[in-house]
Design an enzyme around this catalytic site. Sequence first.
Site, PDB file in Angstrom:
ATOM      1  N   GLY A  27     -61.175  11.330 -23.274  1.00 31.68           N
ATOM      2  CA  GLY A  27     -60.070  11.432 -24.223  1.00 31.68           C
ATOM      3  C   GLY A  27     -60.054  10.305 -25.232  1.00 31.68           C
ATOM      4  CG  HIS A  33     -64.902  11.869 -28.268  1.00 30.68           C
ATOM      5  ND1 HIS A  33     -64.093  10.797 -28.578  1.00 30.68           N
ATOM      6  CD2 HIS A  33     -65.447  11.584 -27.059  1.00 30.68           C
ATOM      7  CE1 HIS A  33     -64.148   9.913 -27.606  1.00 30.68           C
ATOM      8  NE2 HIS A  33     -64.959  10.347 -26.673  1.00 30.68           N
TER       9      HIS A  33
END
Length: 282
Positions: A27, A33
Site C-alpha cells: 500500500g 506501483h
Amino acid sequence: MKVVHNIQELRDQLQGQTRVAFVPTMGNLHQAHLSLMKLARQHGDPVVASIFVNRLQFGPNEDFDRYPRTLQDDVAKMEQGRDVYVLFAPSEKEMYPEPQNFRVSPPDHLGRILEGHFRPDFFEGVCTVVLKLFSCVQPRVAVFGKKDYQQLMVVRQMVRQFQLPVEILAHETVREDDGLAMSSRNRYLSDSERAEAPQLYQALQEMARQLQQGDSREQIEARATRTLAERGWQVDYMALRRQSDLLEPTEEQILAGEPLVALAAAKLGATRLIDNLEMTKA
Ligand code: PAF
C-alpha cells in the site's frame, strides 16, 4: 474495482479465471506501483492487486507500526489508473488467523547476504507472505519492481524451486525527476533529507563510471561508501555483485563482461533507502 477483505470473497470473485495477473503491495501507492499494475494489465486479465503490511517481514526495531496505511487514497489511485479489477486488502487476522509457524526460508547464500544480513527476518517474511498470497490469488503472472532487486531474485528462486505455476515479471525501477527511486519510505524524509536523497542513485552512477575506468571492485565499493558517509549517510552496503547470484565477481569476471549490479542500502537520518543499478564493464 472491487475491494475484498477476505480470502473466500477473493476466491469467489476469481472463480474460473485462468489468466490472473497479480501485483502484491504494502500500500501507500505511488506512481511506481501504478506502473506495475499497468504492466500486469498487459500480461493478464483480470489484474488483482493486494495491500497488506506484512508484520513477518519487519524486524523488531523497524517501521511496522508507522508504515503508512492509506487505504482510501490507494483505492482512489487504483480507480483512476483503471488497471485493477480486484483489490485484496486482508486484515492481519485474515492472513494470520493463527501464529504462522510454517515459514519459507530462502537459502543462506541468498537470504543472509546484503539485505538479509542487515534485515535477518526480511526474506523469510517476504517468501512466506508471497507464497500465501499466491495461494489465495492463484495468479498466472505476478509483477515485482526491480528496486527490490534481491527480493525479486529470492521470489524467482522460490517460485522455481517450488515449481509454482506463476511467471514472475520484473518492472524497471521508477524514479523521480532527480533520480530518487520511488518508495513509500520516501515520505519519511524531511525537506533537507529529500534534497540529499538522490545522492544514493548518483553514487551508484559514479560506481558505474569507475567500473568503466577499470577500478577494482574493492576500490569502487570503498569510495562509494566513503562519499556517502562523508555526506552524513549511514551506509549498510554499497556492493558490486554478479547479477546472476548476487555474489562477488572476480576481477577476471569483471573484465570478461560479467553482468553486474551495484546495490545500495543506506540510512539518511532515520530513513533507510535502497537502490541498485545494473552495469557491465565494456
Ligand atoms: O515489496 C513489497 O512491497 C513487499 O515486500 C511484498 C512483496 C508486497 C510482500 O509483502
